[in-house]
Write an enzyme that holds these catalytic residues in place. Structure first.
Site, mmCIF file in Angstrom:
data_model
loop_
_atom_site.group_PDB
_atom_site.id
_atom_site.type_symbol
_atom_site.label_atom_id
_atom_site.label_comp_id
_atom_site.label_asym_id
_atom_site.label_seq_id
_atom_site.Cartn_x
_atom_site.Cartn_y
_atom_site.Cartn_z
ATOM 1 N N ILE A 236 0.715 -1.090 -0.049
ATOM 2 C CA ILE A 236 0.243 0.072 -0.061
ATOM 3 C C ILE A 236 0.805 1.263 0.060
ATOM 4 C CG2 ILE A 236 -0.145 0.037 2.658
ATOM 5 C CD1 ILE A 236 -3.136 0.822 -0.273
ATOM 6 N N ASP A 237 1.964 1.214 0.670
ATOM 7 C CA ASP A 237 2.819 2.469 1.034
ATOM 8 C C ASP A 237 4.331 2.208 0.924
ATOM 9 O OD1 ASP A 237 1.873 5.135 1.284
ATOM 10 O OD2 ASP A 237 2.099 5.063 3.551
ATOM 11 N N PRO A 238 5.044 3.284 0.821
ATOM 12 C CA PRO A 238 6.583 2.994 1.001
ATOM 13 C C PRO A 238 6.802 2.806 2.216
ATOM 14 C CG PRO A 238 6.164 4.956 -0.292
ATOM 15 C CD PRO A 238 4.745 4.567 0.229
ATOM 16 N N THR B 144 2.524 6.591 7.850
ATOM 17 C CA THR B 144 2.074 5.895 6.883
ATOM 18 C C THR B 144 0.767 6.295 6.225
ATOM 19 O OG1 THR B 144 0.886 4.241 8.199
ATOM 20 C CG2 THR B 144 3.399 3.800 7.352
ATOM 21 N N LYS B 145 0.421 6.135 4.889
ATOM 22 C CA LYS B 145 -0.698 6.634 4.282
ATOM 23 C C LYS B 145 -0.946 7.906 4.393
ATOM 24 C CE LYS B 145 -2.668 2.570 5.857
ATOM 25 N NZ LYS B 145 -3.667 1.723 6.088
#
Length: 218
Positions: free
Chosen positions: A67-69, A130-131
């Site tokens: 979903i995310d780095p 995150t996100k």
């Protein structure tokens, strides 16, 4: 390698010709949201946002999508950890080790596995959060993933909650596996047998299976 110019950092994207069809739209979309993204210190740094666009898609059979780095020290290559300290890639390596019998290794990188394209749905986040850039990347993320799914046979998404509705945004029919995140509790990721399922699905479609052990470094 081709190049296109942006109005904001990183100012230039170097990309493989397989991405040509969506580059103009990507540039327009990014120029609209870049100032909001760049207000933050980002992971990865802006020069690495589009690193995976330099990779060919024609020879890929599977996209492994997070979903995310990483919220710190992301390299622009999803799941990559140069010093092999990130929990996510360590859990992935442990699972592949159990499948393949490879016991002694120093690292693991999905980018080195033939036929596999690692991807993050969102291309950056604020360092430590995150996100945090999900809203800014939303339109671009959809554009890029739809493009990727025109090439691959299987889309393997890591995160049951994050990707619960992913099929609704895809216009291309692609076999989609939605599994647990590698850091899920109680070894749910390993119990999921996602890597084995991907290979079964490839074989059903008369495609060569993935040799997941190719990601190990020694």
């Amino acid at each position: 390698m081709r190049r296109v110019f942006l109005s904001h950092e990183p100012y230039v994207i170097e990309y493989h010709e397989d991405w040509e069809n969506i580059i103009t739209r990507l540039v327009d979309m990014y120029n609209e949201v870049a100032e909001w993204i760049l207000k933050d210190d980002t992971s990865p740094t802006p020069d690495k946002f589009f690193k995976q666009l330099s990779v060919s898609l024609k020879d890929k059979r599977v996209c492994v999508c997070g979903i995310d780095p990483y919220p710190r020290d992301a390299t622009g290559v999803p799941f990559e950890s140069h010093n092999f300290t990130k929990k996510t890639i360590k859990y992935i390596a442990e699972t592949v080790s159990n499948i393949t019998g490879v016991r002694y290794y120093k690292g693991y990188n999905l980018n080195n596995v033939e036929g596999v394209f690692p991807w993050n749905y969102y291309l950056s986040c604020k360092i430590g959060e995150t996100k945090s850039h999900a809203l800014h990347w939303k339109r671009i993320s959809k554009l890029l993933l739809q493009h990727i799914t025109k090439y691959v046979n299987v889309l393997y998404c890591l995160g049951k909650t994050d990707f619960a509705n992913i099929r609704s945004i895809l216009e291309t029919p692609v076999t989609t596996v939605i599994g647990y995140h590698p850091a899920a509790r109680e070894k749910q990721f390993e119990k999921d047998k996602g890597f084995e399922i991907v290979n079964v699905l490839l074989e059903i479609n008369d495609k060569p299976s993935i040799r997941w052990e190719q990601g190990f470094s020694y």
